[in-house]
Motif scaffolding. Structure first.
Motif, PDB file in Angstrom:
ATOM      1  N   VAL A  78       0.780  -0.924  -0.473  1.00  0.00           N
ATOM      2  CA  VAL A  78       0.103   0.100   0.237  1.00  0.00           C
ATOM      3  C   VAL A  78       0.700   1.314   0.232  1.00  0.00           C
ATOM      4  N   ALA A  79       0.933   2.278  -1.046  1.00  0.00           N
ATOM      5  CA  ALA A  79       1.078   3.102  -1.087  1.00  0.00           C
ATOM      6  C   ALA A  79       0.969   4.270  -1.675  1.00  0.00           C
ATOM      7  N   SER A  80       1.597   5.795  -1.273  1.00  0.00           N
ATOM      8  CA  SER A  80       0.571   6.916  -1.086  1.00  0.00           C
ATOM      9  C   SER A  80      -0.146   7.133  -2.737  1.00  0.00           C
ATOM     10  N   SER A  81       1.394   6.893  -3.348  1.00  0.00           N
ATOM     11  CA  SER A  81       0.902   6.960  -5.565  1.00  0.00           C
ATOM     12  C   SER A  81       0.864   5.885  -5.837  1.00  0.00           C
ATOM     13  N   VAL A  82       0.220   5.189  -6.696  1.00  0.00           N
ATOM     14  CA  VAL A  82       1.052   4.321  -7.977  1.00  0.00           C
ATOM     15  C   VAL A  82       2.596   3.974  -8.171  1.00  0.00           C
ATOM     16  N   ASP A  83       3.156   5.022  -8.146  1.00  0.00           N
ATOM     17  CA  ASP A  83       4.529   5.423  -8.459  1.00  0.00           C
ATOM     18  C   ASP A  83       5.227   4.757  -7.115  1.00  0.00           C
ATOM     19  N   LYS A  84       4.790   4.516  -6.068  1.00  0.00           N
ATOM     20  CA  LYS A  84       5.586   4.161  -4.531  1.00  0.00           C
ATOM     21  C   LYS A  84       5.308   3.168  -4.840  1.00  0.00           C
ATOM     22  N   LEU A  85       4.796   2.085  -5.034  1.00  0.00           N
ATOM     23  CA  LEU A  85       4.450   0.639  -5.538  1.00  0.00           C
ATOM     24  C   LEU A  85       5.248  -0.537  -5.228  1.00  0.00           C
ATOM     25  N   SER A  86       6.677   0.117  -6.114  1.00  0.00           N
ATOM     26  CA  SER A  86       8.108  -0.161  -6.215  1.00  0.00           C
ATOM     27  C   SER A  86       8.317  -0.639  -4.707  1.00  0.00           C
ATOM     28  N   PRO A  87       8.921  -2.114  -4.742  1.00  0.00           N
ATOM     29  CA  PRO A  87       9.589  -2.049  -3.061  1.00  0.00           C
ATOM     30  C   PRO A  87      10.232  -1.660  -2.306  1.00  0.00           C
ATOM     31  N   ALA A  88      10.935  -0.453  -3.206  1.00  0.00           N
ATOM     32  CA  ALA A  88      11.903   0.530  -2.400  1.00  0.00           C
ATOM     33  C   ALA A  88      11.559   1.843  -2.117  1.00  0.00           C
ATOM     34  N   ASP A  89      10.109   1.667  -2.362  1.00  0.00           N
ATOM     35  CA  ASP A  89       9.499   3.754  -2.516  1.00  0.00           C
ATOM     36  C   ASP A  89       7.805   2.658  -1.289  1.00  0.00           C
ATOM     37  N   ARG A 116      -8.318  12.572   4.308  1.00  0.00           N
ATOM     38  CA  ARG A 116      -8.325  13.009   3.245  1.00  0.00           C
ATOM     39  C   ARG A 116      -6.888  12.277   2.187  1.00  0.00           C
ATOM     40  N   THR A 117      -6.325  11.068   3.168  1.00  0.00           N
ATOM     41  CA  THR A 117      -5.518   9.973   2.676  1.00  0.00           C
ATOM     42  C   THR A 117      -5.818   9.908   1.326  1.00  0.00           C
ATOM     43  N   ARG A 118      -5.103   9.682   0.232  1.00  0.00           N
ATOM     44  CA  ARG A 118      -5.503   8.063  -0.424  1.00  0.00           C
ATOM     45  C   ARG A 118      -4.412   7.271  -0.634  1.00  0.00           C
ATOM     46  N   CYS A 119      -5.194   5.920  -0.983  1.00  0.00           N
ATOM     47  CA  CYS A 119      -4.323   4.575  -0.782  1.00  0.00           C
ATOM     48  C   CYS A 119      -4.552   3.582  -1.872  1.00  0.00           C
ATOM     49  N   TYR A 120      -2.862   4.072  -2.442  1.00  0.00           N
ATOM     50  CA  TYR A 120      -2.640   2.580  -3.520  1.00  0.00           C
ATOM     51  C   TYR A 120      -2.735   1.537  -3.179  1.00  0.00           C
ATOM     52  N   TRP A 121      -3.267   0.162  -3.450  1.00  0.00           N
ATOM     53  CA  TRP A 121      -3.081  -1.717  -2.897  1.00  0.00           C
ATOM     54  C   TRP A 121      -2.254  -1.930  -4.559  1.00  0.00           C
ATOM     55  N   THR A 122      -1.708  -3.393  -4.434  1.00  0.00           N
ATOM     56  CA  THR A 122      -1.452  -4.040  -4.937  1.00  0.00           C
ATOM     57  C   THR A 122      -1.407  -5.664  -4.299  1.00  0.00           C
ATOM     58  N   VAL A 123      -1.837  -6.141  -4.974  1.00  0.00           N
ATOM     59  CA  VAL A 123      -1.108  -7.976  -4.128  1.00  0.00           C
ATOM     60  C   VAL A 123      -0.633  -8.537  -5.370  1.00  0.00           C
ATOM     61  N   ARG A 124       0.102  -9.727  -4.296  1.00  0.00           N
ATOM     62  CA  ARG A 124       0.738 -10.694  -5.274  1.00  0.00           C
ATOM     63  C   ARG A 124       0.016 -11.923  -4.420  1.00  0.00           C
ATOM     64  N   VAL A 125       0.715 -13.116  -4.824  1.00  0.00           N
ATOM     65  CA  VAL A 125      -0.209 -14.643  -4.275  1.00  0.00           C
ATOM     66  C   VAL A 125       0.921 -15.558  -5.087  1.00  0.00           C
ATOM     67  N   TRP A 126       1.160 -16.766  -4.124  1.00  0.00           N
ATOM     68  CA  TRP A 126       1.873 -17.925  -4.355  1.00  0.00           C
ATOM     69  C   TRP A 126       0.858 -19.090  -4.663  1.00  0.00           C
ATOM     70  N   ASP A 127       0.970 -19.781  -5.626  1.00  0.00           N
ATOM     71  CA  ASP A 127       0.658 -21.102  -5.299  1.00  0.00           C
ATOM     72  C   ASP A 127       0.342 -21.664  -4.984  1.00  0.00           C
TER      73      ASP A 127
END
Length: 282
Positions: A78-89, A116-127
């Motif tokens: 979860v990050a404050s922008s899409v650009d910050k969803l990378s591992p380092a950011d 007012r915080t905007r949160c962007y998130w993504t998920v990955r899973v293991w099979d």
């Protein structure tokens, strides 16, 4: 465990078309497993706005082009922008790998969220073979106003410090709803009720709500009356101005030519050409 049937070949199609992985995913992370996450939701909704849950619950759906796949783990960022969803950011929360088949109501456990915080998130899973999927397409949610101090609006209320209001209280008891002028001695006597909205607003309609509940006094007796439409004006105009002295007033509603019937329980709406003003009087 969540067993997955053959529900989608979208991942295979993406590989065939050669679509590049998201810019915020490192190439080494873009591993294709037998399942992937889609239909991301926060508090049961897709990309909800203005939620008031400080630890929102996140959910997703598993899709696979293979039979009998299961999720054995997940990782959420979860990050404050899409650009910050990378591992380092990633600046709000990185769950790391969690060994679990849970796909619904995963509680956000990152940094405290503020209004007012905007949160962007993504998920990955293991099979089932322990292979991680590609990261999902990012989703988002925004926080509403969490603290009382965040609300900038203020109530429009009757100022009881004025002489007019005190005289009215003596006659018919405290006013329970809205505004009223002093009583007139004759039908053609002019009376005004004015309001200061605090700031200039665009206005294109006025709605007048009839009074329904008053505490009335007759000598030493007090009682509540539910006279529908009590004190609703028979003939009136509505003016809007930007100056408190109403020297630039514009008449937006004119009902002086004919008596207005008692609206009963209805709240008549009077629409007009859009204008702007801070001060309104009737």
């Amino acid at each position: 465990m969540n067993h997955i049937s053959r529900t989608s070949v979208r991942g295979a199609l993406l590989l065939t078309l050669g679509v590049a992985p998201q810019a915020w995913v490192e190439q080494s992370e873009a591993v294709a497993s037998g399942i992937h996450a889609s239909y991301l939701r926060c508090e049961y909704r897709v990309d909800p706005l203005g939620i008031d849950v400080v630890h929102p619950r996140l959910s997703w759906v598993l899709e696979s082009d293979k039979r009998d796949q299961v999720q054995t783990g997940y990782q959420i960022r979860v990050a404050s922008s899409v650009d910050k969803l990378s591992p380092a950011d990633t600046d709000l929360w990185d769950s790391g790998r969690v060994d679990s088949d849970q796909t619904i109501h995963v509680t956000y456990d990152g940094k405290p969220l503020t209004s007012r915080t905007r949160c962007y998130w993504t998920v990955r899973v293991w099979d089932k073979d322990g292979t991680p999927s590609a990261w999902s397409e990012p989703a988002m949610w925004s926080m509403g106003l969490l603290d009382r101090s965040d609300w900038g609006a203020r109530w429009i209320f009757l100022d009881r410090s004025s002489k007019q209001d005190n005289a009215q209280d003596d006659e018919q008891g405290p006013l329970r709803i809205g505004y009223t002028s002093e009583k007139a001695d004759s039908p053609d006597q002019e009376k005004w009720v004015a309001m200061d909205l605090g700031v200039t607003y665009p206005i294109d309609a006025i709605q007048l709500h009839p009074a329904r509940r008053f505490l009335r006094k007759f000598g030493s007796l007090s009682f509540i009356t539910y006279d529908v439409g009590y004190l609703f004006p028979k003939r009136f105009v509505v003016e809007v101005a930007t100056r408190p002295d109403f020297l630039d007033a514009r008449t937006v509603v004119d009902r002086t030519g004919l008596d207005t019937p008692n609206p009963g329980t209805e709240a008549p709406l009077y629409s007009f050409e859009p204008t702007e003003g801070r001060y309104v009087r009737l």
